[in-house]
Design a protein around this motif. Structure first.
Motif, PDB file in Angstrom:
ATOM      1  N   MET A  55      31.610  27.055  43.047  1.00 18.47           N
ATOM      2  CA  MET A  55      32.164  27.792  41.854  1.00 18.47           C
ATOM      3  C   MET A  55      32.938  29.052  42.009  1.00 18.47           C
ATOM      4  O   MET A  55      33.853  29.424  41.174  1.00 18.47           O
ATOM      5  N   LEU A  56      32.733  29.881  43.033  1.00 15.73           N
ATOM      6  CA  LEU A  56      33.605  31.005  43.404  1.00 15.73           C
ATOM      7  C   LEU A  56      34.192  30.426  44.702  1.00 15.73           C
ATOM      8  O   LEU A  56      33.549  30.059  45.794  1.00 15.73           O
ATOM      9  N   THR A  57      35.609  30.923  44.949  1.00 17.83           N
ATOM     10  CA  THR A  57      36.277  30.413  46.068  1.00 17.83           C
ATOM     11  C   THR A  57      36.849  31.866  46.494  1.00 17.83           C
ATOM     12  O   THR A  57      37.862  32.252  45.910  1.00 17.83           O
ATOM     13  N   PHE A  58      36.650  32.353  47.606  1.00 17.10           N
ATOM     14  CA  PHE A  58      37.149  33.521  48.080  1.00 17.10           C
ATOM     15  C   PHE A  58      38.239  33.283  48.938  1.00 17.10           C
ATOM     16  O   PHE A  58      38.315  33.436  50.347  1.00 17.10           O
ATOM     17  N   ASP A  59      39.296  32.820  48.473  1.00 20.49           N
ATOM     18  CA  ASP A  59      40.575  32.495  49.016  1.00 20.49           C
ATOM     19  C   ASP A  59      41.442  34.062  49.206  1.00 20.49           C
ATOM     20  O   ASP A  59      41.006  34.860  48.540  1.00 20.49           O
ATOM     21  N   ASN A  60      42.592  33.562  49.767  1.00 20.54           N
ATOM     22  CA  ASN A  60      43.176  35.232  50.211  1.00 20.54           C
ATOM     23  C   ASN A  60      43.736  35.996  48.678  1.00 20.54           C
ATOM     24  O   ASN A  60      43.578  37.077  48.622  1.00 20.54           O
ATOM     25  N   TYR A  61      43.915  34.954  47.645  1.00 22.64           N
ATOM     26  CA  TYR A  61      44.213  35.509  46.408  1.00 22.64           C
ATOM     27  C   TYR A  61      43.067  36.377  45.989  1.00 22.64           C
ATOM     28  O   TYR A  61      43.208  37.483  45.768  1.00 22.64           O
ATOM     29  N   ALA A  62      42.063  35.838  46.098  1.00 25.37           N
ATOM     30  CA  ALA A  62      40.926  36.376  45.431  1.00 25.37           C
ATOM     31  C   ALA A  62      40.421  37.616  46.292  1.00 25.37           C
ATOM     32  O   ALA A  62      40.182  38.661  45.627  1.00 25.37           O
ATOM     33  N   ILE A  63      40.382  37.499  47.436  1.00 25.89           N
ATOM     34  CA  ILE A  63      40.282  38.705  48.453  1.00 25.89           C
ATOM     35  C   ILE A  63      40.887  39.945  48.134  1.00 25.89           C
ATOM     36  O   ILE A  63      40.645  40.798  47.977  1.00 25.89           O
ATOM     37  N   ALA A  64      42.414  39.538  48.201  1.00 24.74           N
ATOM     38  CA  ALA A  64      43.433  40.643  47.962  1.00 24.74           C
ATOM     39  C   ALA A  64      43.025  41.441  46.593  1.00 24.74           C
ATOM     40  O   ALA A  64      43.100  42.494  46.412  1.00 24.74           O
ATOM     41  N   PHE A  65      42.710  40.679  45.484  1.00 26.00           N
ATOM     42  CA  PHE A  65      42.465  41.337  44.041  1.00 26.00           C
ATOM     43  C   PHE A  65      41.350  42.069  43.896  1.00 26.00           C
ATOM     44  O   PHE A  65      41.207  43.046  43.625  1.00 26.00           O
ATOM     45  N   SER A  66      40.178  41.283  44.646  1.00 27.54           N
ATOM     46  CA  SER A  66      38.898  41.933  44.622  1.00 27.54           C
ATOM     47  C   SER A  66      38.980  43.265  45.448  1.00 27.54           C
ATOM     48  O   SER A  66      38.236  44.329  44.987  1.00 27.54           O
ATOM     49  N   ALA A  67      39.366  43.374  46.616  1.00 29.66           N
ATOM     50  CA  ALA A  67      39.516  44.399  47.326  1.00 29.66           C
ATOM     51  C   ALA A  67      40.374  45.428  46.601  1.00 29.66           C
ATOM     52  O   ALA A  67      39.901  46.702  46.632  1.00 29.66           O
ATOM     53  N   GLY A  68      41.427  45.101  45.994  1.00 27.05           N
ATOM     54  CA  GLY A  68      42.304  45.973  45.161  1.00 27.05           C
ATOM     55  C   GLY A  68      41.664  46.831  44.131  1.00 27.05           C
ATOM     56  O   GLY A  68      41.281  48.071  43.923  1.00 27.05           O
ATOM     57  N   ILE A  69      40.651  45.763  43.353  1.00 22.66           N
ATOM     58  CA  ILE A  69      39.760  46.195  42.442  1.00 22.66           C
ATOM     59  C   ILE A  69      38.789  47.288  42.809  1.00 22.66           C
ATOM     60  O   ILE A  69      38.534  48.343  42.278  1.00 22.66           O
ATOM     61  N   ALA A  70      38.177  46.805  44.049  1.00 21.14           N
ATOM     62  CA  ALA A  70      37.127  47.769  44.698  1.00 21.14           C
ATOM     63  C   ALA A  70      37.952  49.092  44.848  1.00 21.14           C
ATOM     64  O   ALA A  70      37.367  50.219  44.668  1.00 21.14           O
ATOM     65  N   VAL A  71      38.994  49.216  45.251  1.00 19.77           N
ATOM     66  CA  VAL A  71      39.669  50.486  45.742  1.00 19.77           C
ATOM     67  C   VAL A  71      39.842  51.324  44.705  1.00 19.77           C
ATOM     68  O   VAL A  71      39.775  52.463  44.405  1.00 19.77           O
ATOM     69  N   ILE A  72      40.558  50.513  43.432  1.00 20.58           N
ATOM     70  CA  ILE A  72      40.876  51.042  42.193  1.00 20.58           C
ATOM     71  C   ILE A  72      39.680  51.899  41.528  1.00 20.58           C
ATOM     72  O   ILE A  72      39.624  52.908  41.147  1.00 20.58           O
ATOM     73  N   ALA A  73      38.576  50.999  41.675  1.00 15.94           N
ATOM     74  CA  ALA A  73      37.240  51.577  41.135  1.00 15.94           C
ATOM     75  C   ALA A  73      36.737  52.676  42.138  1.00 15.94           C
ATOM     76  O   ALA A  73      36.137  53.615  41.359  1.00 15.94           O
ATOM     77  N   PHE A  74      37.014  52.862  43.206  1.00 11.25           N
ATOM     78  CA  PHE A  74      36.615  54.029  44.050  1.00 11.25           C
ATOM     79  C   PHE A  74      37.422  55.252  43.313  1.00 11.25           C
ATOM     80  O   PHE A  74      36.767  56.168  43.157  1.00 11.25           O
ATOM     81  N   LEU A  75      38.965  55.142  43.248  1.00 11.71           N
ATOM     82  CA  LEU A  75      39.427  56.173  42.870  1.00 11.71           C
ATOM     83  C   LEU A  75      38.998  56.792  41.105  1.00 11.71           C
ATOM     84  O   LEU A  75      38.983  57.671  40.933  1.00 11.71           O
ATOM     85  N   TRP A  76      38.774  55.290  40.607  1.00  9.51           N
ATOM     86  CA  TRP A  76      38.196  55.801  39.280  1.00  9.51           C
ATOM     87  C   TRP A  76      37.025  56.707  39.102  1.00  9.51           C
ATOM     88  O   TRP A  76      36.771  57.607  38.380  1.00  9.51           O
ATOM     89  N   PHE A  77      36.002  56.146  39.921  1.00  7.65           N
ATOM     90  CA  PHE A  77      34.715  57.089  40.051  1.00  7.65           C
ATOM     91  C   PHE A  77      35.106  58.345  40.352  1.00  7.65           C
ATOM     92  O   PHE A  77      34.380  59.362  39.749  1.00  7.65           O
ATOM     93  N   LEU A  78      36.122  58.646  41.212  1.00  4.94           N
ATOM     94  CA  LEU A  78      36.439  60.142  41.511  1.00  4.94           C
ATOM     95  C   LEU A  78      36.910  60.953  40.336  1.00  4.94           C
ATOM     96  O   LEU A  78      36.616  62.095  40.322  1.00  4.94           O
TER      97      LEU A  78
END
Lengths: 458, 110
Positions: A55-78
């Motif tokens: 149901m969920l596939t963590f291919d490179n596309y998914a990993i790149a965008f998920s990691a990007g989202i996590a980093v942006i969320a980090f900045l957003w929390f700051l």
């Protein structure tokens, strides 16, 4: 997959923190957790694992965008620390944001339409509440209600589309749907195309592309500024990445049937949003139209689909998010009392707080696409994609609309440096904000100087 | 799945289900676009979602595949959560304005 566990765990931990009074240590734990999420995602690079019976596939596309989202969320929390501090239900807000991040990760990594639907809903339901988090403010109420109404309306269209596609193909799995479509059974083809178009309408609502954008300026304007920043970065990225994943992989073999519709939507989005943005007086509303315009540029990659489209999108959204977060952070500080600050409230900001004025300038220049900042190369790669696939007309149009964009971004820069300030009181800022702005600016410049870091990834 | 139910569903041509759910869906869409009372708009959104449920169950029975029916459960659960949030928002608005007519929500330009 660990990303989903960590984010959900952090969300539940935030809820428990209210009961056990962990409130003081919650903020650093969430920040660490987000960095850990990004780190764990990157460690899975090139493994391409599937979870929950595919149901969920963590291919490179998914990993790149998920990691990007996590980093942006980090900045957003700051950025949003002080907003949370001034709020009594701080832990609830943390939990809502973290759960909506889980939804965002689902939306970029799904390989089953059920997960796309659940991801969108997990993301949206948390956001409806966040948009209305100023309970006594009518603007916030209205934004929240409009967002809810348009969100569930769009979900209806998406679901009807999913149901029709399921009826034709007999599966929710992207791979199987693709097989059936490629095999070309024409038995129910009218139903299939209706389904694809309805899903497109539903997702176009979510990325707020013209003519399904009318809710976005109101919602962005009425919500608290930090929530607007969240919606115009993380939500937009997740929605567009989900849109692209669906159409570039699953429906690519019938692209002849939908590409013209996407082209019309992209052209309308570019023209309407850029021209409307010129007439906005409220800076927040102007940024809302600018974010609609950026959705238009992103849609070009889907029209001119080729093998570097995904990388171009990743680069574009990262460049856009860094600049956009910086702009919203400055707006948040400048307009602390008055949420709907007009361009005049930026008058003479260079004298009231030179660093903020500089940060806003770099952010706006990047959004306008001025070299050597990241925003320029982001647009450049998207135009390259379109050019290589032979869509010269749309490239010319996009260049013209980005020239219009320069006009409304420069209005604020001119106000900051050339106009006399209304008051001389310096703009008060926290260290956290300055750190966040420095990170955003550095990433805007570094991404601009070394675009190869991202562009060769996927 | 109970065989009798499946047979009963399959006794009706598939086209009828498609037309029925399309009609329900269009009624829901028109309701959202034209009604002014927030509660009725909520009901119309529910109608749209339930039209989808009917369609999914019909397709599921015709394909002999359970996935469609599981999807219906997802939709029901999510719709319940969504309406809970929507009604909460509406109660907040009612507190501030004492009405459920969406015409009061015009502070922001549409």
């Amino acid at each position: 997959m660990n990303a989903v566990y960590i984010l959900s765990g952090l969300g539940i931990f935030s809820l428990l923190a209210e009961i056990f009074s962990f409130r003081k240590i919650l903020f650093p734990i969430v920040l660490l957790g987000l960095l850990a999420t990004a780190g764990l995602l990157v460690m899975d690079w090139n493994t391409g694992t599937s979870h929950f019976s595919n149901m969920l596939t963590f291919d490179n596309y998914a990993i790149a965008f998920s990691a990007g989202i996590a980093v942006i969320a980090f900045l957003w929390f700051l950025m949003s620390r002080d907003y949370f501090e001034n709020n009594t239900h701080v832990t609830d807000h943390f939990a809502l944001v973290l759960f909506s991040l889980v939804g965002a990760v689902f939306m970029v990594s799904y390989s089953n339409l059920a997960m796309l639907f659940l991801g969108i809903e997990i993301l949206s339901i948390s956001l409806y509440i966040m948009a209305g988090s100023k309970m006594t403010d009518l603007f916030s109420n209205e934004a929240s209600f409009k967002y809810f109404l348009m969100g569930s309306f769009a979900t209806g269209f998406l679901l009807f589309g999913i149901a029709l596609v399921y009826g034709v193909t007999g599966s929710f799995d992207l791979g199987k749907i693709n097989q059936v479509i490629t095999a070309g059974s024409t038995e129910f083809s009218a139903l299939l195309y209706a389904g694809v178009l309805l899903m497109m309408v539903g997702l176009a609502f979510k990325i707020s592309a013209v003519p399904f954008h009318f809710w976005a300026p109101d919602v962005y304007e009425g919500s608290p500024t930090v929530v607007t920043a969240f919606m115009s970065t993380i939500v937009k990225i997740a929605a567009f990445a989900g849109f692209f994943r669906l159409f570039a992989t699953c429906f690519a073999s019938v692209s002849g049937e939908w590409v013209n519709v996407v082209q019309v939507i992209a052209v309308l989005t570019l023209v309407v949003s850029n021209i409307t943005a010129v007439y906005q007086n409220s800076v927040k509303r102007m940024l809302a139209f600018s974010s609609i315009a950026h959705a238009g540029y992103l849609l070009i990659t889907l029209v001119a689909l080729n093998e570097i489209s995904a990388s171009a999108i990743l680069y574009y959204v990262l460049a856009y998010a860094a600049a956009s977060l910086a702009a919203f952070a400055v707006l948040h500080n400048v307009a602390f009392e008055n949420e709907n600050a007009s361009a005049e409230s930026f008058n003479g900001l260079s004298k009231r707080n030179p660093f903020h004025a500089f940060a806003m300038t770099v952010a706006l220049l990047s959004l306008a696409g001025i070299p050597p900042l990241a925003g320029f190369f982001a647009k450049y790669y998207i135009f390259t994609v379109a050019f290589e696939s032979g869509y010269v007309g749309i490239v010319l149009l996009a260049v013209v609309t980005s020239l219009i964009g320069i006009y409304y971004y420069f209005r604020i820069i001119i106000a900051m440096y050339l106009k006399a300030p209304e008051t001389t009181t310096p703009v008060a800022v926290t260290t956290m904000h300055n750190v966040m702005l420095v990170i955003c600016l550095l990433s805007t410049i570094i991404l601009g100087l070394f675009p190869d870091m991202i562009i060769k990834l996927i | 799945m109970n065989e009798n139910v499946t047979q009963a569903i399959q006794g009706v041509p598939l086209n009828y289900y498609i037309w029925l759910s399309t009609a329900l869906f269009v009624i829901g869409v028109l309701g959202v676009l034209y009604r002014k009372n927030a509660i009725i708009i909520f009901m119309c959104i529910e109608l749209m979602l339930n039209a989808v449920n009917v369609l999914l169950v019909a397709f599921s029975a015709y394909h002999g595949d359970g996935a469609g029916q599981v999807f219906v459960f997802f939709i029901m659960a999510v719709a319940a959560a969504e309406v809970a949030v929507g009604l909460a928002i509406l109660i907040v608005i009612y507190h501030n304005t004492k009405t459920t007519d969406i015409n009061v929500l015009n502070k922001l330009k549409w």
